[in-house]
Design a protein around this motif. Structure first.
Motif, PDB file in Angstrom:
ATOM      1  N   LEU A  91      -3.934   9.302   5.922  1.00 57.59           N
ATOM      2  CA  LEU A  91      -2.692   8.716   5.416  1.00 57.59           C
ATOM      3  C   LEU A  91      -1.961   9.647   4.442  1.00 57.59           C
ATOM      4  O   LEU A  91      -0.742   9.835   4.579  1.00 57.59           O
ATOM      5  CB  LEU A  91      -2.980   7.362   4.767  1.00 57.59           C
ATOM      6  N   GLY A 119      -0.026  12.184   6.208  1.00 56.95           N
ATOM      7  CA  GLY A 119       1.036  11.687   7.070  1.00 56.95           C
ATOM      8  C   GLY A 119       0.684  11.675   8.549  1.00 56.95           C
ATOM      9  O   GLY A 119       1.581  11.581   9.396  1.00 56.95           O
ATOM     10  N   LEU A 177      -0.162   9.598  10.885  1.00 59.49           N
ATOM     11  CA  LEU A 177      -0.238   8.164  11.162  1.00 59.49           C
ATOM     12  C   LEU A 177      -0.670   7.876  12.594  1.00 59.49           C
ATOM     13  O   LEU A 177      -1.397   6.902  12.839  1.00 59.49           O
ATOM     14  CB  LEU A 177       1.116   7.511  10.874  1.00 59.49           C
ATOM     15  N   GLU A 236       2.311  -0.082   6.859  1.00 61.00           N
ATOM     16  CA  GLU A 236       2.982  -0.095   5.563  1.00 61.00           C
ATOM     17  C   GLU A 236       3.305   1.323   5.123  1.00 61.00           C
ATOM     18  O   GLU A 236       4.387   1.605   4.592  1.00 61.00           O
ATOM     19  CB  GLU A 236       2.090  -0.786   4.523  1.00 61.00           C
ATOM     20  N   LYS A 237       2.367   2.244   5.343  1.00 57.37           N
ATOM     21  CA  LYS A 237       2.616   3.649   5.022  1.00 57.37           C
ATOM     22  C   LYS A 237       3.760   4.207   5.862  1.00 57.37           C
ATOM     23  O   LYS A 237       4.595   4.978   5.367  1.00 57.37           O
ATOM     24  CB  LYS A 237       1.338   4.457   5.264  1.00 57.37           C
ATOM     25  N   SER A 238       3.824   3.799   7.126  1.00 60.21           N
ATOM     26  CA  SER A 238       4.905   4.250   7.999  1.00 60.21           C
ATOM     27  C   SER A 238       6.254   3.757   7.494  1.00 60.21           C
ATOM     28  O   SER A 238       7.242   4.502   7.489  1.00 60.21           O
ATOM     29  CB  SER A 238       4.655   3.752   9.425  1.00 60.21           C
ATOM     30  N   GLN A 244       7.006   3.023   4.406  1.00 61.22           N
ATOM     31  CA  GLN A 244       7.311   3.763   3.180  1.00 61.22           C
ATOM     32  C   GLN A 244       7.868   5.147   3.501  1.00 61.22           C
ATOM     33  O   GLN A 244       8.789   5.618   2.839  1.00 61.22           O
ATOM     34  CB  GLN A 244       6.051   3.879   2.316  1.00 61.22           C
ATOM     35  N   ASN A 245       7.299   5.790   4.498  1.00 63.64           N
ATOM     36  CA  ASN A 245       7.777   7.119   4.871  1.00 63.64           C
ATOM     37  C   ASN A 245       9.201   7.066   5.415  1.00 63.64           C
ATOM     38  O   ASN A 245       9.988   7.993   5.214  1.00 63.64           O
ATOM     39  CB  ASN A 245       6.849   7.739   5.908  1.00 63.64           C
ATOM     40  N   ASP A 277       7.224  11.931  -0.515  1.00 61.86           N
ATOM     41  CA  ASP A 277       6.291  11.192  -1.358  1.00 61.86           C
ATOM     42  C   ASP A 277       6.329  11.782  -2.757  1.00 61.86           C
ATOM     43  O   ASP A 277       5.978  12.942  -2.947  1.00 61.86           O
ATOM     44  CB  ASP A 277       4.873  11.293  -0.787  1.00 61.86           C
TER      45      ASP A 277
END
Length: 307
Positions: free
Chosen positions: A165, A168, A170, A200-202, A204-205, A211
């Motif tokens: 994660l 990046g 994903l 959720e990380k996707s 945010q990106n 970041d």
């Protein structure tokens, strides 16, 4: 990175357990001398704060352990020395060589115990270098001999959360969770939560491609100087306006001291504070020119304006 900030305190519990076992070792050891060396290294680390001494003690202990017959060696003692050594390297700001140092004492990276893999993943994640452990952790997880090792699932979780994660990756993270490997390693509930974290990380990106924790903000270092310059500009402008009002009220009767002080401030600003080659100086020059014009008009109203 400073040595204190590089230090990862996740090893503290392990080191504390080593020191608490001083009089009652939790594992068998054919050489009490080695256990006392381990305890002494922990004391150097936790009590005396002698990180170099603790690291040297770990090296000596591992060398002595390697001289024993294979059947007399204790894996737990070896893990303990490695845990202390990793912490000492972090405290000494030599974390870059932590995993390579571990590999010196294990024949292959796939043979590194799960607990040490966990500590190394967390260490390099802490110092924003998760890629260092990616290849080694992937190889470790796909080694059939490690599947039944205690802590295998935790290594897999750390690989997902602290390596894939942050880097990046994903798509690889989704495949890691949804593949046969993920199905056999995680429960259905764990896989569902893991995929939620990936999505959720996707999101945010997509909202913020950069970041802030991973990439330094180029404007962050300028905000404080800009704020300082603006504050100083306001103060200098206030000083000039005060002189302007004084000159306006007193007319030609201004004291020589006031004129001298005003001239000194102007010379200081022109010679020391302003560099016409810098774009940031343009605002200063414009403000200074405006104040000079106002003072000129106030003192010499009968004369032709400056511009």
């Amino acid at each position: 990175i400073k040595s204190r900030s590089a230090s990862t305190k996740f090893m503290t519990a392990e080191i504390g357990s080593i020191r608490r076992s001083r009089f009652n070792p939790p594992f068998s050891c054919s050489s009490p001398k080695l256990f006392h060396m381990l305890d002494s290294a922990a004391e150097l680390m936790m009590v005396q704060g002698d990180f170099q001494g603790a690291f040297d003690a770990c090296n000596v202990g591992l060398e002595n352990l390697g001289r024993l017959e294979p059947e007399d060696r204790s894996d737990e003692i070896k893990i303990g020395f490695c845990i202390l050594g990793i912490q000492a390297l972090a405290e000494l700001n030599q974390w870059r060589g932590a995993f390579s140092w571990v590999l010196q004492h294990y024949e292959q990276q796939e043979h590194v115990p799960a607990k040490i893999m966990q500590l190394c993943i967390l260490l390099y994640s802490k110092v924003k270098q998760p890629a260092v452990m990616q290849q080694a952790t992937r190889a470790w997880l796909h080694n059939p001999q490690n599947v039944r090792a205690a802590g295998f699932r935790l290594v897999a979780e750390l690989y997902l959360l602290h390596i894939l994660l942050p880097l990046g990756q994903l798509d690889e993270a989704r495949e890691f969770v949804s593949s046969d490997f993920g199905c056999s390693t995680f429960t259905e509930e764990q896989r569902r939560k893991a995929l939620d974290v990936v999505e959720e990380k996707s999101r945010q990106n997509q909202e913020d491609p950069i970041d802030p924790e991973e990439t330094p903000d180029p404007g962050a270092g300028q905000s404080q100087p800009d704020s300082t310059r603006r504050s100083l500009l306001h103060k200098v402008e206030a000083v000039f306006r005060t002189f302007y009002r004084k000159c306006l009220r007193s007319g030609s009767d201004s004291s020589p001291l006031q004129k001298l002080l005003l001239a000194a401030i102007l010379l200081y600003m022109l010679l020391f504070r302003l560099d016409s080659a810098l774009p940031s100086s343009y605002m200063w020059i414009v403000k200074l020119l405006q104040l000079i014009k106002q003072t000129w008009r106030a003192k010499f109203t009968s004369y032709r304006p400056l511009v």
